[in-house]
Design a protein around this motif. Structure first.
Motif, PDB file in Angstrom:
ATOM      1  N   ALA A 150      -1.632 -61.141  29.260  1.00 43.36           N
ATOM      2  CA  ALA A 150      -1.496 -61.691  30.612  1.00 43.36           C
ATOM      3  C   ALA A 150      -1.888 -63.163  30.614  1.00 43.36           C
ATOM      4  O   ALA A 150      -1.252 -63.994  31.274  1.00 43.36           O
ATOM      5  CB  ALA A 150      -2.366 -60.905  31.591  1.00 43.36           C
ATOM      6  N   PHE A 151      -2.948 -63.494  29.847  1.00 44.62           N
ATOM      7  CA  PHE A 151      -3.375 -64.887  29.710  1.00 44.62           C
ATOM      8  C   PHE A 151      -2.242 -65.740  29.143  1.00 44.62           C
ATOM      9  O   PHE A 151      -1.951 -66.828  29.661  1.00 44.62           O
ATOM     10  CB  PHE A 151      -4.602 -64.947  28.795  1.00 44.62           C
ATOM     11  N   LEU A 152      -1.594 -65.249  28.090  1.00 47.07           N
ATOM     12  CA  LEU A 152      -0.499 -66.003  27.485  1.00 47.07           C
ATOM     13  C   LEU A 152       0.660 -66.182  28.461  1.00 47.07           C
ATOM     14  O   LEU A 152       1.249 -67.252  28.562  1.00 47.07           O
ATOM     15  CB  LEU A 152       0.005 -65.286  26.228  1.00 47.07           C
ATOM     16  N   ILE A 153       0.986 -65.116  29.181  1.00 46.87           N
ATOM     17  CA  ILE A 153       2.121 -65.179  30.118  1.00 46.87           C
ATOM     18  C   ILE A 153       1.832 -66.172  31.236  1.00 46.87           C
ATOM     19  O   ILE A 153       2.684 -66.995  31.610  1.00 46.87           O
ATOM     20  CB  ILE A 153       2.413 -63.781  30.696  1.00 46.87           C
ATOM     21  N   VAL A 154       0.617 -66.119  31.776  1.00 46.19           N
ATOM     22  CA  VAL A 154       0.272 -66.959  32.922  1.00 46.19           C
ATOM     23  C   VAL A 154       0.169 -68.434  32.538  1.00 46.19           C
ATOM     24  O   VAL A 154       0.662 -69.310  33.251  1.00 46.19           O
ATOM     25  CB  VAL A 154      -1.057 -66.480  33.561  1.00 46.19           C
ATOM     26  N   PHE A 155      -0.471 -68.707  31.395  1.00 44.24           N
ATOM     27  CA  PHE A 155      -0.782 -70.089  31.045  1.00 44.24           C
ATOM     28  C   PHE A 155       0.230 -70.747  30.110  1.00 44.24           C
ATOM     29  O   PHE A 155       0.174 -71.953  29.897  1.00 44.24           O
ATOM     30  CB  PHE A 155      -2.181 -70.178  30.426  1.00 44.24           C
ATOM     31  N   SER A 156       1.164 -69.984  29.547  1.00 45.00           N
ATOM     32  CA  SER A 156       2.184 -70.590  28.689  1.00 45.00           C
ATOM     33  C   SER A 156       3.142 -71.419  29.536  1.00 45.00           C
ATOM     34  O   SER A 156       3.472 -71.040  30.661  1.00 45.00           O
ATOM     35  CB  SER A 156       2.962 -69.513  27.930  1.00 45.00           C
ATOM     36  N   ASN A 183      13.231 -77.728  20.373  1.00 43.19           N
ATOM     37  CA  ASN A 183      12.376 -76.548  20.206  1.00 43.19           C
ATOM     38  C   ASN A 183      11.022 -76.694  20.891  1.00 43.19           C
ATOM     39  O   ASN A 183      10.171 -75.817  20.774  1.00 43.19           O
ATOM     40  CB  ASN A 183      12.145 -76.282  18.710  1.00 43.19           C
ATOM     41  N   MET A 184      10.820 -77.788  21.632  1.00 43.14           N
ATOM     42  CA  MET A 184       9.527 -78.043  22.256  1.00 43.14           C
ATOM     43  C   MET A 184       9.316 -77.161  23.487  1.00 43.14           C
ATOM     44  O   MET A 184      10.257 -76.788  24.179  1.00 43.14           O
ATOM     45  CB  MET A 184       9.422 -79.506  22.661  1.00 43.14           C
ATOM     46  N   HIS A 185       8.034 -76.860  23.755  1.00 41.29           N
ATOM     47  CA  HIS A 185       7.667 -76.055  24.911  1.00 41.29           C
ATOM     48  C   HIS A 185       6.664 -76.762  25.823  1.00 41.29           C
ATOM     49  O   HIS A 185       6.801 -76.714  27.037  1.00 41.29           O
ATOM     50  CB  HIS A 185       7.051 -74.727  24.465  1.00 41.29           C
ATOM     51  N   LEU A 196      -0.995 -69.243  19.458  1.00 48.58           N
ATOM     52  CA  LEU A 196      -0.836 -67.817  19.735  1.00 48.58           C
ATOM     53  C   LEU A 196       0.626 -67.450  19.960  1.00 48.58           C
ATOM     54  O   LEU A 196       1.100 -66.410  19.483  1.00 48.58           O
ATOM     55  CB  LEU A 196      -1.671 -67.422  20.957  1.00 48.58           C
ATOM     56  N   ASN A 197       1.357 -68.299  20.682  1.00 43.45           N
ATOM     57  CA  ASN A 197       2.767 -68.009  20.953  1.00 43.45           C
ATOM     58  C   ASN A 197       3.595 -68.009  19.676  1.00 43.45           C
ATOM     59  O   ASN A 197       4.471 -67.156  19.491  1.00 43.45           O
ATOM     60  CB  ASN A 197       3.332 -69.015  21.957  1.00 43.45           C
ATOM     61  N   TYR A 198       3.321 -68.957  18.789  1.00 41.50           N
ATOM     62  CA  TYR A 198       4.049 -68.981  17.518  1.00 41.50           C
ATOM     63  C   TYR A 198       3.591 -67.844  16.596  1.00 41.50           C
ATOM     64  O   TYR A 198       4.396 -67.218  15.908  1.00 41.50           O
ATOM     65  CB  TYR A 198       3.873 -70.333  16.822  1.00 41.50           C
ATOM     66  N   PHE A 199       2.292 -67.557  16.606  1.00 41.30           N
ATOM     67  CA  PHE A 199       1.755 -66.510  15.726  1.00 41.30           C
ATOM     68  C   PHE A 199       2.333 -65.145  16.080  1.00 41.30           C
ATOM     69  O   PHE A 199       2.696 -64.360  15.195  1.00 41.30           O
ATOM     70  CB  PHE A 199       0.227 -66.474  15.833  1.00 41.30           C
ATOM     71  N   PHE A 200       2.434 -64.838  17.369  1.00 43.11           N
ATOM     72  CA  PHE A 200       2.928 -63.535  17.799  1.00 43.11           C
ATOM     73  C   PHE A 200       4.449 -63.501  17.955  1.00 43.11           C
ATOM     74  O   PHE A 200       5.016 -62.469  18.312  1.00 43.11           O
ATOM     75  CB  PHE A 200       2.264 -63.107  19.112  1.00 43.11           C
ATOM     76  N   GLY A 201       5.099 -64.627  17.676  1.00 40.27           N
ATOM     77  CA  GLY A 201       6.553 -64.643  17.686  1.00 40.27           C
ATOM     78  C   GLY A 201       7.193 -64.777  19.053  1.00 40.27           C
ATOM     79  O   GLY A 201       8.404 -64.572  19.198  1.00 40.27           O
ATOM     80  N   PHE A 202       6.385 -65.106  20.084  1.00 41.77           N
ATOM     81  CA  PHE A 202       6.964 -65.310  21.410  1.00 41.77           C
ATOM     82  C   PHE A 202       7.804 -66.593  21.436  1.00 41.77           C
ATOM     83  O   PHE A 202       8.787 -66.689  22.167  1.00 41.77           O
ATOM     84  CB  PHE A 202       5.868 -65.380  22.471  1.00 41.77           C
ATOM     85  N   TRP A 203       7.364 -67.590  20.668  1.00 38.45           N
ATOM     86  CA  TRP A 203       8.142 -68.811  20.492  1.00 38.45           C
ATOM     87  C   TRP A 203       8.686 -68.834  19.073  1.00 38.45           C
ATOM     88  O   TRP A 203       7.969 -68.527  18.125  1.00 38.45           O
ATOM     89  CB  TRP A 203       7.267 -70.055  20.704  1.00 38.45           C
ATOM     90  N   LYS A 204       9.938 -69.183  18.941  1.00 43.31           N
ATOM     91  CA  LYS A 204      10.577 -69.244  17.629  1.00 43.31           C
ATOM     92  C   LYS A 204      11.245 -70.605  17.445  1.00 43.31           C
ATOM     93  O   LYS A 204      11.622 -71.260  18.421  1.00 43.31           O
ATOM     94  CB  LYS A 204      11.609 -68.130  17.478  1.00 43.31           C
TER      95      LYS A 204
END
Length: 338
Positions: free
Chosen positions: A20-26, A263-265, A319-327
């Motif tokens: 939830a933290f990742l979703i809210v703050f990404s 590829n930037m976020h 965290l986003n790159y580690f868990f594969g949410f960002w590619k």
């Protein structure tokens, strides 16, 4: 059994809170408004459609300058920039350039000041991209929508074979571009990738920094403490070969700019870190080049607040790159336009 159930429920709760933290703050992708698909220029009477980095380069150099409420500082920066670039044109008739100022939702007269400068310098190809809302430094350099490669702002609207990102404060001596240019040509690989990063690391014990320390001792202490802490965190997260990641003076080949900025976020001050992480992931050659730098009043950085935000953003990036949410995607295999 009850203990195992409690542990299981607590674990599920912890994982849920984490995601939830990742979703809210990404960072969330933002599409351009209709007006942000066009640029302003003193040479034209109406907004013109933006070019695209997907097209072939037609100039040698594009200079991208993100600006937010810079009426006081940007005139001198533009004058220094144009003086150098016009000198290069006199030496080499094939040296053609453009300057793209990205007005990042300014509430002052930044756009008007830049256009007035263009009126006084008719020979300069000067464009203004005005964003309706402040997207912070990274968003001004390159706005990216993950839905359809909506990437025609800032660096991704460049027409140059080489693309230089330069801060609007003019803290870095612009003529040092030639040092980055020389080193970039030296390291560029057979695929056309290469990044030259301006660096102030060599200035840590010089008079320029000592003077700032003397005039602003508390600010300098806090800045140095945060800088060293930040570098330790960067080392842990994988940025180990670049001493100064935050200098606002970086040069890219056109192909590097396309692959990195599509590829930037993130849009905040931490965008330099994601940029370098993407370059490293794609195994691009990167060189750090010493530049001449001096302190300029009027910084928009809040040392404490922005440092905390940068630390949070850095964690979110990893965290986003580690868990594969960002590619990391190949932009040439995706649609060019909406």
């Amino acid at each position: 059994m009850e203990l195992l159930t409690f542990i299981g429920l607590f674990t599920i709760f912890g994982i849920s809170v984490f995601f939830a933290f990742l979703i809210v703050f990404s960072p969330k992708s933002r599409k351009r408004t209709e007006s942000e698909k066009y640029y302003l220029a003193s040479k034209t009477n109406k907004p013109q459609p933006l070019p695209s980095i997907f097209d072939e380069s037609v100039l040698y150099l594009t200079v991208v300058v993100p600006a937010h409420n810079e009426t006081m500082r940007i005139p001198l920066m533009l004058q220094e920039t144009v003086s150098y670039l016009e000198g290069r044109k006199l030496e080499d008739k094939n040296f053609q350039y453009e300057i793209i100022v990205v007005d990042d939702g300014s509430t002052d007269n930044t756009t008007m000041i830049v256009l007035e400068f263009g009126n006084k310098n008719k020979n300069v190809d000067l464009k203004v991209l005005k964003l309706e809302k402040n997207r912070k430094k990274g968003g001004a350099v390159a706005q990216v929508s993950q839905q359809g490669v909506n990437v025609d702002i800032g660096i991704l609207s460049s027409s140059g074979k080489h693309i230089l990102f330069a801060d609007a404060d003019g803290a870095t001596q612009f003529s040092d571009f030639e040092f980055l240019e020389r080193e970039l040509k030296r390291i560029v690989d057979k695929d056309g990738f290469g990044v030259a990063v301006g660096s102030r690391a060599h200035l840590v014990k010089t008079e320029a920094v000592v003077k700032v320390t003397y005039l602003y001792p508390l600010r300098s202490f806090i800045r140095n403490f945060l800088m060293h802490s930040f570098h330790k965190v960067l080392f842990i997260f994988g940025i180990r070969d670049i001493a100064d990641t935050q200098c606002g003076f970086k040069l890219f080949t056109r192909k590097s700019g396309l692959y990195i900025f599509s590829n930037m976020h993130v849009e905040g001050w931490i965008f330099d870190i994601e940029m370098l992480l993407i370059a490293q992931f794609l195994k691009m050659p990167i060189v750090e080049v010493p530049v001449t730098w001096h302190e300029i009043d009027g910084s928009k950085v809040s040392l404490i607040k922005d440092s905390i935000q940068m630390a949070m953003d850095l964690l979110i990036i990893r965290l986003n790159y580690f868990f594969g949410f960002w590619k990391i995607h190949d932009p040439l295999s995706r649609p060019k336009r909406e």
